[in-house]
Design a protein around this motif. Structure first.
Motif, PDB file in Angstrom:
ATOM      1  N   ASN A  25       0.806  -1.220   0.000  1.00  0.00           N
ATOM      2  CA  ASN A  25       0.000   0.000   0.000  1.00  0.00           C
ATOM      3  C   ASN A  25       0.841   1.272   0.000  1.00  0.00           C
ATOM      4  O   ASN A  25       0.332   2.338  -0.318  1.00  0.00           O
ATOM      5  N   THR A  26       2.108   1.159   0.367  1.00  0.00           N
ATOM      6  CA  THR A  26       2.947   2.360   0.447  1.00  0.00           C
ATOM      7  C   THR A  26       4.261   2.238  -0.319  1.00  0.00           C
ATOM      8  O   THR A  26       5.001   3.211  -0.415  1.00  0.00           O
ATOM      9  N   ALA A  27       4.543   1.068  -0.859  1.00  0.00           N
ATOM     10  CA  ALA A  27       5.840   0.822  -1.504  1.00  0.00           C
ATOM     11  C   ALA A  27       6.034   1.678  -2.754  1.00  0.00           C
ATOM     12  O   ALA A  27       5.089   1.934  -3.505  1.00  0.00           O
ATOM     13  N   THR A  28       7.273   2.081  -2.961  1.00  0.00           N
ATOM     14  CA  THR A  28       7.642   2.796  -4.177  1.00  0.00           C
ATOM     15  C   THR A  28       7.831   1.792  -5.308  1.00  0.00           C
ATOM     16  O   THR A  28       7.878   0.582  -5.081  1.00  0.00           O
ATOM     17  N   GLN A  29       7.972   2.305  -6.519  1.00  0.00           N
ATOM     18  CA  GLN A  29       8.194   1.413  -7.655  1.00  0.00           C
ATOM     19  C   GLN A  29       9.473   0.600  -7.452  1.00  0.00           C
ATOM     20  O   GLN A  29       9.499  -0.601  -7.710  1.00  0.00           O
ATOM     21  N   GLN A  30      10.528   1.240  -6.973  1.00  0.00           N
ATOM     22  CA  GLN A  30      11.798   0.539  -6.745  1.00  0.00           C
ATOM     23  C   GLN A  30      11.628  -0.579  -5.720  1.00  0.00           C
ATOM     24  O   GLN A  30      12.143  -1.673  -5.903  1.00  0.00           O
ATOM     25  N   GLN A  31      10.906  -0.320  -4.649  1.00  0.00           N
ATOM     26  CA  GLN A  31      10.689  -1.340  -3.631  1.00  0.00           C
ATOM     27  C   GLN A  31       9.877  -2.506  -4.190  1.00  0.00           C
ATOM     28  O   GLN A  31      10.178  -3.660  -3.916  1.00  0.00           O
ATOM     29  N   LEU A  32       8.870  -2.208  -4.997  1.00  0.00           N
ATOM     30  CA  LEU A  32       8.069  -3.271  -5.608  1.00  0.00           C
ATOM     31  C   LEU A  32       8.905  -4.091  -6.586  1.00  0.00           C
ATOM     32  O   LEU A  32       8.791  -5.311  -6.642  1.00  0.00           O
ATOM     33  N   GLU A  33       9.772  -3.421  -7.352  1.00  0.00           N
ATOM     34  CA  GLU A  33      10.624  -4.122  -8.316  1.00  0.00           C
ATOM     35  C   GLU A  33      11.620  -5.047  -7.635  1.00  0.00           C
ATOM     36  O   GLU A  33      12.122  -5.983  -8.246  1.00  0.00           O
ATOM     37  N   SER A  34      11.905  -4.797  -6.366  1.00  0.00           N
ATOM     38  CA  SER A  34      12.844  -5.652  -5.642  1.00  0.00           C
ATOM     39  C   SER A  34      12.229  -7.012  -5.304  1.00  0.00           C
ATOM     40  O   SER A  34      12.941  -7.934  -4.932  1.00  0.00           O
ATOM     41  N   LEU A  35      10.929  -7.124  -5.430  1.00  0.00           N
ATOM     42  CA  LEU A  35      10.248  -8.381  -5.143  1.00  0.00           C
ATOM     43  C   LEU A  35      10.480  -9.376  -6.272  1.00  0.00           C
ATOM     44  O   LEU A  35      10.499  -9.004  -7.450  1.00  0.00           O
ATOM     45  N   ASN A  36      10.609 -10.638  -5.919  1.00  0.00           N
ATOM     46  CA  ASN A  36      10.831 -11.699  -6.888  1.00  0.00           C
ATOM     47  C   ASN A  36       9.614 -11.818  -7.815  1.00  0.00           C
ATOM     48  O   ASN A  36       8.499 -12.016  -7.360  1.00  0.00           O
TER      49      ASN A  36
END
Length: 119
Positions: A25-36
């Motif tokens: 709900n609060t993650a940035t695009q970079q943080q989401l892209e870090s997910l497998n």
């Protein structure tokens, strides 16, 4: 000794934060892209969905995002949440290169300036 202790404490916090879940709900695009399994396109789709529909009420709501199916969601469940901080990036913890103490560094430079003795 103090530097070693400080380095160990820092490493502990890096490791602990690496295990924290990403808040979708609060993650940035970079943080989401870090997910497998999440690349730039899926990360943008998550953010766009969140912008249009509001916060995710459960992790399972992620299946409503275009490009995310049951298999992707199952891979992500252990790394995501709908509450808490999104400051951590799973898998992004990189071990810090140990610093050379200043005294040792100066000694190395001093020794490097001396000519090598022949035997």
């Amino acid at each position: 000794m103090k530097k070693l202790l400080a380095m160990m404490v820092g490493l502990f916090f890096v490791c602990a934060s690496a295990l924290a879940a990403i808040n979708i709900n609060t993650a940035t695009q970079q943080q989401l892209e870090s997910l497998n399994g999440i690349g730039p396109v899926k990360a943008k789709a998550i953010i766009d969905y969140r912008s249009k529909n509001g916060a995710f009420k459960s992790v399972d709501d992620l299946k409503n995002v275009s490009g995310i199916g049951e298999k992707t969601l199952e891979k992500l469940k252990k790394d995501i949440s709908i509450s808490g901080s999104s400051s951590a990036v799973p898998g992004a913890a990189v071990a810090a290169k140990p610093a050379v103490p200043a005294a040792k560094s100066a000694a190395l430079k001093k020794d490097a300036s001396k000519p090598v003795a022949k035997k």
